[in-house]
Write a protein that holds these residues in place. Sequence first.
Motif, PDB file in Angstrom:
ATOM      1  N   ILE A 156       0.852  -1.194   0.000  1.00 53.67           N
ATOM      2  CA  ILE A 156       0.000   0.000   0.000  1.00 53.67           C
ATOM      3  C   ILE A 156       0.883   1.237   0.000  1.00 53.67           C
ATOM      4  O   ILE A 156       1.660   1.463   0.928  1.00 53.67           O
ATOM      5  CB  ILE A 156      -0.939   0.015   1.220  1.00 53.67           C
ATOM      6  CG1 ILE A 156      -1.839  -1.221   1.233  1.00 53.67           C
ATOM      7  CG2 ILE A 156      -1.803   1.283   1.209  1.00 53.67           C
ATOM      8  CD1 ILE A 156      -2.742  -1.319   2.451  1.00 53.67           C
ATOM      9  N   ASP A 157       0.792   2.023  -1.058  1.00 54.64           N
ATOM     10  CA  ASP A 157       1.588   3.246  -1.165  1.00 54.64           C
ATOM     11  C   ASP A 157       0.699   4.473  -0.987  1.00 54.64           C
ATOM     12  O   ASP A 157      -0.503   4.353  -0.691  1.00 54.64           O
ATOM     13  CB  ASP A 157       2.341   3.286  -2.503  1.00 54.64           C
ATOM     14  CG  ASP A 157       1.411   3.200  -3.717  1.00 54.64           C
ATOM     15  OD1 ASP A 157       0.212   3.542  -3.580  1.00 54.64           O
ATOM     16  OD2 ASP A 157       1.873   2.790  -4.795  1.00 54.64           O
ATOM     17  N   LYS A 158       1.260   5.641  -1.184  1.00 52.95           N
ATOM     18  CA  LYS A 158       0.537   6.901  -0.980  1.00 52.95           C
ATOM     19  C   LYS A 158      -0.725   6.973  -1.849  1.00 52.95           C
ATOM     20  O   LYS A 158      -1.799   7.362  -1.369  1.00 52.95           O
ATOM     21  CB  LYS A 158       1.461   8.074  -1.289  1.00 52.95           C
ATOM     22  CG  LYS A 158       0.788   9.456  -1.276  1.00 52.95           C
ATOM     23  CD  LYS A 158       1.798  10.537  -1.635  1.00 52.95           C
ATOM     24  CE  LYS A 158       1.137  11.888  -1.852  1.00 52.95           C
ATOM     25  NZ  LYS A 158       0.528  12.429  -0.624  1.00 52.95           N
ATOM     26  N   ASP A 159      -0.612   6.600  -3.119  1.00 50.69           N
ATOM     27  CA  ASP A 159      -1.755   6.701  -4.032  1.00 50.69           C
ATOM     28  C   ASP A 159      -2.880   5.755  -3.627  1.00 50.69           C
ATOM     29  O   ASP A 159      -4.059   6.134  -3.635  1.00 50.69           O
ATOM     30  CB  ASP A 159      -1.315   6.397  -5.463  1.00 50.69           C
ATOM     31  CG  ASP A 159      -0.373   7.452  -6.016  1.00 50.69           C
ATOM     32  OD1 ASP A 159      -0.662   8.653  -5.838  1.00 50.69           O
ATOM     33  OD2 ASP A 159       0.642   7.089  -6.624  1.00 50.69           O
ATOM     34  N   ILE A 160      -2.535   4.527  -3.298  1.00 51.05           N
ATOM     35  CA  ILE A 160      -3.537   3.563  -2.847  1.00 51.05           C
ATOM     36  C   ILE A 160      -4.168   4.044  -1.551  1.00 51.05           C
ATOM     37  O   ILE A 160      -5.390   3.996  -1.377  1.00 51.05           O
ATOM     38  CB  ILE A 160      -2.905   2.168  -2.656  1.00 51.05           C
ATOM     39  CG1 ILE A 160      -2.391   1.623  -3.994  1.00 51.05           C
ATOM     40  CG2 ILE A 160      -3.888   1.189  -2.021  1.00 51.05           C
ATOM     41  CD1 ILE A 160      -1.542   0.371  -3.878  1.00 51.05           C
ATOM     42  N   ALA A 161      -3.334   4.521  -0.636  1.00 53.79           N
ATOM     43  CA  ALA A 161      -3.823   4.991   0.661  1.00 53.79           C
ATOM     44  C   ALA A 161      -4.813   6.139   0.496  1.00 53.79           C
ATOM     45  O   ALA A 161      -5.835   6.202   1.195  1.00 53.79           O
ATOM     46  CB  ALA A 161      -2.646   5.421   1.540  1.00 53.79           C
ATOM     47  N   GLU A 162      -4.547   7.055  -0.441  1.00 57.29           N
ATOM     48  CA  GLU A 162      -5.448   8.192  -0.635  1.00 57.29           C
ATOM     49  C   GLU A 162      -6.773   7.765  -1.247  1.00 57.29           C
ATOM     50  O   GLU A 162      -7.836   8.311  -0.906  1.00 57.29           O
ATOM     51  CB  GLU A 162      -4.765   9.264  -1.478  1.00 57.29           C
ATOM     52  CG  GLU A 162      -3.659   9.976  -0.700  1.00 57.29           C
ATOM     53  CD  GLU A 162      -2.975  11.082  -1.443  1.00 57.29           C
ATOM     54  OE1 GLU A 162      -2.262  11.870  -0.801  1.00 57.29           O
ATOM     55  OE2 GLU A 162      -3.143  11.183  -2.676  1.00 57.29           O
ATOM     56  N   CYS A 163      -6.740   6.788  -2.153  1.00 50.61           N
ATOM     57  CA  CYS A 163      -8.001   6.254  -2.704  1.00 50.61           C
ATOM     58  C   CYS A 163      -8.856   5.665  -1.587  1.00 50.61           C
ATOM     59  O   CYS A 163     -10.062   5.932  -1.495  1.00 50.61           O
ATOM     60  CB  CYS A 163      -7.700   5.178  -3.751  1.00 50.61           C
ATOM     61  SG  CYS A 163      -7.017   5.782  -5.303  1.00 50.61           S
ATOM     62  N   LEU A 164      -8.244   4.862  -0.732  1.00 53.41           N
ATOM     63  CA  LEU A 164      -8.984   4.205   0.343  1.00 53.41           C
ATOM     64  C   LEU A 164      -9.434   5.213   1.400  1.00 53.41           C
ATOM     65  O   LEU A 164     -10.551   5.118   1.926  1.00 53.41           O
ATOM     66  CB  LEU A 164      -8.121   3.113   0.982  1.00 53.41           C
ATOM     67  CG  LEU A 164      -7.689   1.966   0.052  1.00 53.41           C
ATOM     68  CD1 LEU A 164      -6.864   0.942   0.828  1.00 53.41           C
ATOM     69  CD2 LEU A 164      -8.892   1.296  -0.605  1.00 53.41           C
ATOM     70  N   TYR A 165      -8.594   6.186   1.696  1.00 53.39           N
ATOM     71  CA  TYR A 165      -8.953   7.226   2.664  1.00 53.39           C
ATOM     72  C   TYR A 165     -10.200   7.982   2.201  1.00 53.39           C
ATOM     73  O   TYR A 165     -11.100   8.291   2.996  1.00 53.39           O
ATOM     74  CB  TYR A 165      -7.789   8.198   2.856  1.00 53.39           C
ATOM     75  CG  TYR A 165      -8.068   9.301   3.852  1.00 53.39           C
ATOM     76  CD1 TYR A 165      -7.715   9.157   5.188  1.00 53.39           C
ATOM     77  CD2 TYR A 165      -8.695  10.483   3.456  1.00 53.39           C
ATOM     78  CE1 TYR A 165      -7.990  10.173   6.108  1.00 53.39           C
ATOM     79  CE2 TYR A 165      -8.973  11.491   4.363  1.00 53.39           C
ATOM     80  CZ  TYR A 165      -8.615  11.331   5.688  1.00 53.39           C
ATOM     81  OH  TYR A 165      -8.902  12.323   6.593  1.00 53.39           O
ATOM     82  N   ALA A 166     -10.279   8.272   0.898  1.00 52.84           N
ATOM     83  CA  ALA A 166     -11.409   9.043   0.362  1.00 52.84           C
ATOM     84  C   ALA A 166     -12.731   8.349   0.646  1.00 52.84           C
ATOM     85  O   ALA A 166     -13.706   8.994   1.060  1.00 52.84           O
ATOM     86  CB  ALA A 166     -11.233   9.239  -1.142  1.00 52.84           C
TER      87      ALA A 166
END
Length: 340
Positions: A156-166
Amino acid sequence: MGDINSLIKQLNTPNKIVITTHHKPDADALGSSLGMANYLIKKGHNVKVITPSDYPGFLHWMKGNDDVLVFTDKNSKQVEKFIDEADTIITLDFSVLHRINEMGEMVRNAKAFKVNVDHHLEPEDFADYRLWDTKAASTCELCFELIVMLGDKALIDKDIAECLYAGIMTDTGGFRHPNTTQNVHEVVAELIGIGADNAKVAKEIYDTNSLNRLKFLGFALSKKLEVLPEFHTAYFAITNDELDQFESKTGDTEGLVNYALSLEGIVLAVLFKDSGDGIKMSFRSIGDFPANEIASKYFNGGGHRNAAGGKTDGTLEETVDKFKSVLIDYKPLLDSEKNK
């Protein structure tokens, strides 16, 4: 349904994977789809995200958005080919196949290994592996847990984390709803620790408006908000002409119903919207009042207790009148919730 080991075995070699989510995807739907897609691409799989309709522009910032295939009548054969040739189909944030419109029967008839990750009630039995939990605040929360279960948290990287956070942020109402559990905060803390820029995600979703959208919001609040004090209910009824007047785009009515629910003393709020293909309804409630029961029993819909949707083929006026008649039966429950 199914054992996690069956999914691990299925994903052990490179797959052709199709990921899809419900009609008019919101942040949880698209966030879980692109979060999972970006993860599976890192695993070496060939992944295609296909949505059954368009979605709001304020979600286009997510990594992978440019590669999403939006189903239309013109590309239906292309979509069908992707589904027919898929080794694995992952369905996210819906529990019944009619939620993906024409794609539903394509998925049902596909020979692929089918996965369903969702938190809605009454799932249809179509998946070989299902991660389903109605207590989860969002599908993105479950996708994070699935990646951890698969032993790949480190991917899980920054981009994946931001998708899931949203998806977690929006499905908890900005962490205000009762579904904001300890686990939600723990998962969000993990995602921020990985690199998710929570301020950026919030700005992209909540603070990115067109001038027309803001003008429409002002019009709706000043001219279209109706209050039924005897039923502790408020609603908006928006016509297709009014949407055209403000050049409304997908997502421009997102969150409008919450303004009605924010009124002091209101237990139930509804948005009725005539988009030219039937009347679509968004229900919101507080406490124990079952908005989903009204949606499913009277308006061909369903959802969560405090957040549900429905649709009718009648006129806007007919639909509002029917809703008002239904409220009579629910007055004791509305009064009870108001007096808590």
